[in-house]
Write an enzyme that holds these catalytic residues in place. Sequence first.
Site, short mmCIF file in Angstrom:
data_model
loop_
_atom_site.label_atom_id
_atom_site.label_comp_id
_atom_site.label_asym_id
_atom_site.label_seq_id
_atom_site.Cartn_x
_atom_site.Cartn_y
_atom_site.Cartn_z
N LYS A 80 0.85 -1.20 0.00
CA LYS A 80 0.00 0.00 0.00
C LYS A 80 0.88 1.25 0.00
O LYS A 80 1.91 1.28 0.69
CB LYS A 80 -0.92 -0.03 1.23
CG LYS A 80 -1.93 1.11 1.29
CD LYS A 80 -2.87 0.97 2.48
CE LYS A 80 -3.90 2.10 2.50
NZ LYS A 80 -4.87 1.99 3.62
N SER A 160 -9.86 2.29 2.71
CA SER A 160 -8.92 2.96 1.83
C SER A 160 -7.94 2.02 1.14
O SER A 160 -7.28 2.43 0.19
CB SER A 160 -8.12 3.99 2.65
OG SER A 160 -7.32 3.32 3.61
N SER A 184 -10.28 0.16 7.05
CA SER A 184 -9.69 0.14 5.70
C SER A 184 -9.01 -1.16 5.29
O SER A 184 -8.60 -1.29 4.14
CB SER A 184 -8.69 1.27 5.56
OG SER A 184 -9.39 2.47 5.35
N1 GLN Z 1 -13.39 4.85 5.83
C1 GLN Z 1 -12.78 5.32 7.02
C2 GLN Z 1 -12.37 6.76 6.87
O1 GLN Z 1 -12.61 7.29 5.84
C3 GLN Z 1 -11.64 4.46 7.43
C4 GLN Z 1 -10.38 4.75 6.73
C5 GLN Z 1 -9.24 3.90 7.20
O2 GLN Z 1 -9.44 2.92 7.91
N2 GLN Z 1 -8.06 4.31 6.82
O3 GLN Z 1 -11.84 7.37 7.74
#
Ligand code: GLN
Length: 493
Positions: A80, A160, A184
Amino acid sequence: MTSLTELKLTDAVAGLKSRTFSSREITQAFLDAIDTSNPHLNAYVVVTHDKALAMADAADARLAKGKKLGRLEGAPLGIKDLFCTAGVRTTACSNILGEFTPTYESTVTANLWDAGAVMLGKLNMDEFAMGSSNETSRFGPPTSPWRRKGDNRPLTAGGSSGGSATAVAADLCLAATASDTGGSIRQPAAFAGLVGIKPTYGRASRYGMVAFASSLDQAGPLAKTVRDSALMLEVMCSPDPRDSTSIRSPVPAWTKAPGKSIKGMTIGVPKEYRVDGMPAEIESLWEKGVEWLRAAGARIVEVSLPHTKYALPAYYIVAPAEASSNLARYDGMRYGARKSTDGGLTDTYETTRAAGFGLEVQRRLLIGTYVLSAGYYDAYYLRAQKVRARILADFDAAFQSVDALLTPTTPTAAFAYGERSGDPVAMYLNDIFTVTANLSGLPAISVPAGVDADGLPLGLQVIGKPLDEDACFKVGAVIEESAGFNARPDRWW
Ligand code: GLN
């Protein structure tokens, strides 16, 4: 015979060790697949062809000697884009990082390379990991290999870590690193028919990970099976003096957990996770999960986590607050891109940040700065921290009588681009079942458990006690085995 790119990580590692194929062969097979598929899927934002082949050759040399082999010797992985990789551009898919190329390696990736793994490249994600669909990436979103039956609209592989999910689901790497601040790892796992685990906070070092919300951020893998995810996590995690929140205890042998009996375990089903408007399919999948665990000898009890309804609002205060502090460092002076102006230093800061951050990141920075400002701190940030303590207390109370919890991972299957992006609250609702584990620091795994009427994957989540990833792997493996999930996306790309 399955092609090399379709192998499970565990099988590929065995094949490399027995020298059925070389690391160069499997690495080249992945690079070829990436070259053909990435123009359609946009999973990778950097492909490290030369580095991959050099690492593969080095692994082959060690495999030929057969001595001091790493746990992932010769296995090609995707990373990532928020893990710093020495000499390889790392931008967390934000314009503000420009062409930033770290001079150092994150601990998580260093652990993978020390174990002999091969880096294929960097994977797409939401800008600074803020999002649930990858629509905030500077490089444009990846496209999930999955599609609804009879419908060609491109779907998200979640966020994400959507690039990681896309790459693993489309056989563009054996497994990938991911990170989870509010879901995410687990939400993309559910959307793409994969296994993803967020370990207990502090198991994986945050050193060299681009920070979003430091008290919530945790690294973990996306993989094809529970066993593969256990192997990845075991290698990724380590006590690390360079991360002050790192847990200073040795990493257990998680790879031994999948396949162990769950007979006699008590599994809790939290009644507050039965939210209004949840599709009947998710409800019935959850029911099936309960039956599978009962059939495997577990006792199922209903539990109450009464503060669940405050988790999402608390998360969307705590995470932006920490982000506003963490992202203050992007001022155009020290990292990445700068937009110079004639207006002096402050003007350059402002212009750089306005040009470099996307709209969702700007929204979070504004919210975060607001909730931390004098006069509002007590009403928002402090209150959110108190809610966080209550959520943890709910879990503590539940874990007095249960060994693990079973919930759905997401309230829906994957959605199409544009279906949620106009409405931030609709997008934030994705995280309803996942943020609680981040707020409380608990380990949680998502395992593919079935498909919806459109043929899209759905996941079930197992939340464990602090430091009890073992329970997640054990129970996760029972779900995996009972579900017999073997759906694959039709190859349209
Ligand atoms: N969807 C969540 C956010 O937008 C989680 C993102 C994440 O876990 N990095 O904050």
